[in-house]
Motif scaffolding. Structure first.
Motif, PDB file in Angstrom:
ATOM      1  N   SER A 146       0.828  -1.211   0.000  1.00 32.24           N
ATOM      2  CA  SER A 146       0.000   0.000   0.000  1.00 32.24           C
ATOM      3  C   SER A 146       0.860   1.258   0.000  1.00 32.24           C
ATOM      4  CB  SER A 146      -0.957  -0.006   1.203  1.00 32.24           C
ATOM      5  OG  SER A 146      -0.263  -0.241   2.409  1.00 32.24           O
ATOM      6  N   MET A 147       1.973   1.247   0.698  1.00 30.71           N
ATOM      7  CA  MET A 147       2.872   2.405   0.690  1.00 30.71           C
ATOM      8  C   MET A 147       3.497   2.601  -0.687  1.00 30.71           C
ATOM      9  SD  MET A 147       3.082   3.993   3.679  1.00 30.71           S
ATOM     10  CE  MET A 147       4.738   4.703   3.795  1.00 30.71           C
ATOM     11  N   THR A 148       3.870   1.512  -1.345  1.00 31.51           N
ATOM     12  CA  THR A 148       4.443   1.594  -2.688  1.00 31.51           C
ATOM     13  C   THR A 148       3.431   2.147  -3.676  1.00 31.51           C
ATOM     14  OG1 THR A 148       5.920  -0.268  -2.244  1.00 31.51           O
ATOM     15  CG2 THR A 148       5.495   0.251  -4.547  1.00 31.51           C
ATOM     16  N   VAL A 149       2.196   1.674  -3.580  1.00 31.77           N
ATOM     17  CA  VAL A 149       1.136   2.151  -4.478  1.00 31.77           C
ATOM     18  C   VAL A 149       0.848   3.627  -4.243  1.00 31.77           C
ATOM     19  CG1 VAL A 149      -1.322   1.940  -5.012  1.00 31.77           C
ATOM     20  CG2 VAL A 149       0.086  -0.111  -4.798  1.00 31.77           C
ATOM     21  N   MET A 150       0.764   4.028  -3.006  1.00 30.26           N
ATOM     22  CA  MET A 150       0.481   5.434  -2.710  1.00 30.26           C
ATOM     23  C   MET A 150       1.588   6.341  -3.239  1.00 30.26           C
ATOM     24  SD  MET A 150      -2.447   5.992  -1.416  1.00 30.26           S
ATOM     25  CE  MET A 150      -2.101   7.724  -1.046  1.00 30.26           C
ATOM     26  N   ALA A 151       2.828   5.944  -3.082  1.00 33.77           N
ATOM     27  CA  ALA A 151       3.935   6.757  -3.586  1.00 33.77           C
ATOM     28  C   ALA A 151       3.839   6.914  -5.103  1.00 33.77           C
ATOM     29  CB  ALA A 151       5.271   6.119  -3.197  1.00 33.77           C
ATOM     30  N   GLU A 152       3.478   5.848  -5.792  1.00 34.13           N
ATOM     31  CA  GLU A 152       3.344   5.905  -7.247  1.00 34.13           C
ATOM     32  C   GLU A 152       2.183   6.803  -7.663  1.00 34.13           C
ATOM     33  OE1 GLU A 152       4.549   4.722 -11.178  1.00 34.13           O
ATOM     34  OE2 GLU A 152       5.503   4.616  -9.202  1.00 34.13           O
ATOM     35  N   LEU A 153       1.070   6.726  -6.953  1.00 36.45           N
ATOM     36  CA  LEU A 153      -0.084   7.553  -7.282  1.00 36.45           C
ATOM     37  C   LEU A 153       0.208   9.036  -7.054  1.00 36.45           C
ATOM     38  CD1 LEU A 153      -2.988   5.400  -5.782  1.00 36.45           C
ATOM     39  CD2 LEU A 153      -2.469   5.751  -8.198  1.00 36.45           C
ATOM     40  N   VAL A 154       0.829   9.351  -5.939  1.00 35.15           N
ATOM     41  CA  VAL A 154       1.162  10.742  -5.646  1.00 35.15           C
ATOM     42  C   VAL A 154       2.123  11.287  -6.702  1.00 35.15           C
ATOM     43  CG1 VAL A 154       2.343  12.260  -4.010  1.00 35.15           C
ATOM     44  CG2 VAL A 154       0.689  10.567  -3.182  1.00 35.15           C
ATOM     45  N   LYS A 155       3.082  10.466  -7.121  1.00 37.25           N
ATOM     46  CA  LYS A 155       4.025  10.873  -8.158  1.00 37.25           C
ATOM     47  C   LYS A 155       3.302  11.214  -9.461  1.00 37.25           C
ATOM     48  CE  LYS A 155       6.649   7.769 -10.165  1.00 37.25           C
ATOM     49  NZ  LYS A 155       7.722   6.737 -10.347  1.00 37.25           N
ATOM     50  N   ARG A 156       2.159  10.590  -9.676  1.00 37.04           N
ATOM     51  CA  ARG A 156       1.396  10.814 -10.906  1.00 37.04           C
ATOM     52  C   ARG A 156       0.251  11.803 -10.718  1.00 37.04           C
ATOM     53  NH1 ARG A 156       2.149   6.087 -14.753  1.00 37.04           N
ATOM     54  NH2 ARG A 156       3.941   4.974 -13.885  1.00 37.04           N
ATOM     55  N   GLY A 157       0.265  12.557  -9.631  1.00 40.18           N
ATOM     56  CA  GLY A 157      -0.661  13.661  -9.476  1.00 40.18           C
ATOM     57  C   GLY A 157      -1.891  13.413  -8.637  1.00 40.18           C
ATOM     58  N   VAL A 158      -2.026  12.237  -8.027  1.00 44.83           N
ATOM     59  CA  VAL A 158      -3.199  11.936  -7.209  1.00 44.83           C
ATOM     60  C   VAL A 158      -3.095  12.648  -5.861  1.00 44.83           C
ATOM     61  CG1 VAL A 158      -4.413  10.107  -5.948  1.00 44.83           C
ATOM     62  CG2 VAL A 158      -3.696   9.730  -8.315  1.00 44.83           C
ATOM     63  N   ASN A 159      -4.206  13.247  -5.431  1.00 46.00           N
ATOM     64  CA  ASN A 159      -4.287  13.869  -4.111  1.00 46.00           C
ATOM     65  C   ASN A 159      -4.701  12.801  -3.100  1.00 46.00           C
ATOM     66  OD1 ASN A 159      -4.912  15.301  -1.802  1.00 46.00           O
ATOM     67  ND2 ASN A 159      -6.101  16.878  -2.840  1.00 46.00           N
ATOM     68  N   PRO A 160      -3.871  12.495  -2.086  1.00 41.59           N
ATOM     69  CA  PRO A 160      -4.234  11.454  -1.109  1.00 41.59           C
ATOM     70  C   PRO A 160      -5.578  11.690  -0.431  1.00 41.59           C
ATOM     71  CG  PRO A 160      -1.928  12.055  -0.869  1.00 41.59           C
ATOM     72  CD  PRO A 160      -2.528  13.046  -1.836  1.00 41.59           C
ATOM     73  N   GLU A 161      -6.004  12.941  -0.372  1.00 34.69           N
ATOM     74  CA  GLU A 161      -7.297  13.242   0.265  1.00 34.69           C
ATOM     75  C   GLU A 161      -8.445  12.554  -0.449  1.00 34.69           C
ATOM     76  OE1 GLU A 161     -10.045  17.126   1.466  1.00 34.69           O
ATOM     77  OE2 GLU A 161      -8.042  17.397   0.623  1.00 34.69           O
ATOM     78  N   TRP A 162      -8.288  12.286  -1.757  1.00 30.84           N
ATOM     79  CA  TRP A 162      -9.364  11.689  -2.537  1.00 30.84           C
ATOM     80  C   TRP A 162      -9.188  10.186  -2.716  1.00 30.84           C
ATOM     81  CZ3 TRP A 162     -12.895  14.812  -1.870  1.00 30.84           C
ATOM     82  CH2 TRP A 162     -12.788  16.185  -2.113  1.00 30.84           C
ATOM     83  N   VAL A 163      -8.254   9.584  -1.992  1.00 31.27           N
ATOM     84  CA  VAL A 163      -8.017   8.146  -2.098  1.00 31.27           C
ATOM     85  C   VAL A 163      -8.756   7.415  -0.981  1.00 31.27           C
ATOM     86  CG1 VAL A 163      -6.284   6.313  -2.068  1.00 31.27           C
ATOM     87  CG2 VAL A 163      -5.755   8.503  -3.155  1.00 31.27           C
ATOM     88  N   ARG A 164      -9.398   6.321  -1.354  1.00 35.55           N
ATOM     89  CA  ARG A 164     -10.051   5.441  -0.387  1.00 35.55           C
ATOM     90  C   ARG A 164      -9.568   4.018  -0.624  1.00 35.55           C
ATOM     91  NH1 ARG A 164     -11.248   9.890   0.828  1.00 35.55           N
ATOM     92  NH2 ARG A 164     -13.281  10.807   1.304  1.00 35.55           N
ATOM     93  N   PHE A 165      -9.100   3.369   0.428  1.00 36.79           N
ATOM     94  CA  PHE A 165      -8.822   1.936   0.371  1.00 36.79           C
ATOM     95  C   PHE A 165     -10.048   1.191   0.891  1.00 36.79           C
ATOM     96  CE2 PHE A 165      -4.360   3.027   0.050  1.00 36.79           C
ATOM     97  CZ  PHE A 165      -3.765   1.930  -0.553  1.00 36.79           C
ATOM     98  N   ILE A 166     -10.415   0.097   0.235  1.00 35.84           N
ATOM     99  CA  ILE A 166     -11.379  -0.830   0.825  1.00 35.84           C
ATOM    100  C   ILE A 166     -10.650  -2.150   1.034  1.00 35.84           C
ATOM    101  CG2 ILE A 166     -13.495   0.257  -0.020  1.00 35.84           C
ATOM    102  CD1 ILE A 166     -13.543  -1.900  -2.264  1.00 35.84           C
ATOM    103  N   SER A 167     -10.674  -2.636   2.274  1.00 40.23           N
ATOM    104  CA  SER A 167      -9.946  -3.850   2.645  1.00 40.23           C
ATOM    105  C   SER A 167     -10.821  -4.701   3.550  1.00 40.23           C
ATOM    106  CB  SER A 167      -8.648  -3.510   3.374  1.00 40.23           C
ATOM    107  OG  SER A 167      -7.781  -2.775   2.539  1.00 40.23           O
ATOM    108  N   VAL A 168     -10.659  -6.004   3.431  1.00 41.24           N
ATOM    109  CA  VAL A 168     -11.440  -6.898   4.274  1.00 41.24           C
ATOM    110  C   VAL A 168     -10.866  -6.914   5.690  1.00 41.24           C
ATOM    111  CG1 VAL A 168     -12.273  -9.260   4.583  1.00 41.24           C
ATOM    112  CG2 VAL A 168     -12.089  -8.283   2.276  1.00 41.24           C
ATOM    113  N   VAL A 169      -9.548  -7.088   5.802  1.00 47.89           N
ATOM    114  CA  VAL A 169      -8.899  -7.048   7.113  1.00 47.89           C
ATOM    115  C   VAL A 169      -7.626  -6.220   7.005  1.00 47.89           C
ATOM    116  CG1 VAL A 169      -9.848  -9.213   8.005  1.00 47.89           C
ATOM    117  CG2 VAL A 169      -7.755  -9.271   6.649  1.00 47.89           C
ATOM    118  N   VAL A 170      -7.304  -5.512   8.073  1.00 51.25           N
ATOM    119  CA  VAL A 170      -6.091  -4.702   8.096  1.00 51.25           C
ATOM    120  C   VAL A 170      -5.345  -4.970   9.403  1.00 51.25           C
ATOM    121  CG1 VAL A 170      -7.138  -2.902   6.676  1.00 51.25           C
ATOM    122  CG2 VAL A 170      -7.189  -2.681   9.166  1.00 51.25           C
TER     123      VAL A 170
END
Length: 217
Positions: A146-170
């Motif tokens: 999840s940290m790797t994915v978030m870093a890649e998304l932010v690098k491509r212009g995604v605002n973390p405020e608009w990101v939602r993870f859906i997970s069964v267990v964390v």
């Protein structure tokens, strides 16, 4: 105001029911897939409650004019399942977001170092900064993927405020890592489990979601 990562565990009986089905080691693969689809659907429902942009309008009913609210089609929505386990929740999520763009990414975890490595990346070079991003990922365990994915998304212009993870267990480990780096992130999960074992699996968890979904070992 200091931002802090928010984790939501919706107290919905259908979410708890399908979580129990998914956890049970005796659940056959076909039923496990159904459970993951339903968890994807209901967790997406909760995640998009205050997330989808809307437009105020007016419609004419057979009897009178009245105010109306529509989803704003001009704000892009992206669903990004993390292969391969994330595919198990995609149908449920996509049923509620039929107009969303679907981008596939794949990461494999080294079972010795527990570090993820990319094997597929179909993300666009640049996202509109207003893009809403939903990430189906059945388990947030060590937090490495999840940290790797978030870093890649932010690098491509995604605002973390608009990101939602859906997970069964964390796990608490993943939540601590994400909170330290992405305080505006929101996570919707059926359960926060106790711990990780020595192999980086969530306990009590539900086993390997990819293997159980696709009937492999």
């Amino acid at each position: 105001m200091t931002l802090q990562l928010r984790v939501y565990v919706p107290p919905h009986p259908l979410i708890q029911h399908w979580l129990a089905v998914a956890r049970d080691q005796g659940t056959p693969s076909m039923l496990f897939r159904s459970a993951m689809t339903e968890l994807g659907r209901w967790l997406t429902y909760e995640a998009i409650r205050d997330w989808l942009p809307t437009l105020d309008a007016q419609v004419q009913t057979p009897l009178a004019a009245c105010p109306a609210t529509f989803i704003n089609p001009e704000v892009p929505v992206a669903v990004i399942p993390i292969l391969r386990a994330g595919l198990s929740m995609l149908d449920g999520a996509q049923s509620l977001l039929p107009l969303a763009s679907i981008y596939h990414i794949g990461l494999a975890r080294n079972e010795e170092t527990l570090e993820p490595s990319w094997y597929l990346n179909k993300l666009p070079e640049r996202f509109d900064p207003n893009t809403r991003v939903l990430i189906p990922e059945p388990m947030l365990a060590t937090g490495g993927t999840s940290m790797t994915v978030m870093a890649e998304l932010v690098k491509r212009g995604v605002n973390p405020e608009w990101v939602r993870f859906i997970s069964v267990v964390v796990s608490p480990t993943a939540l601590q890592k994400l909170s330290a780096e992405y305080a505006s992130l929101k996570i919707f999960t059926a359960a926060i489990d106790e711990r990780l074992n020595d192999y980086g699996f969530i306990v009590p968890g539900l086993g390997d979601a990819g293997d159980r979904t696709f009937g492999t070992e």
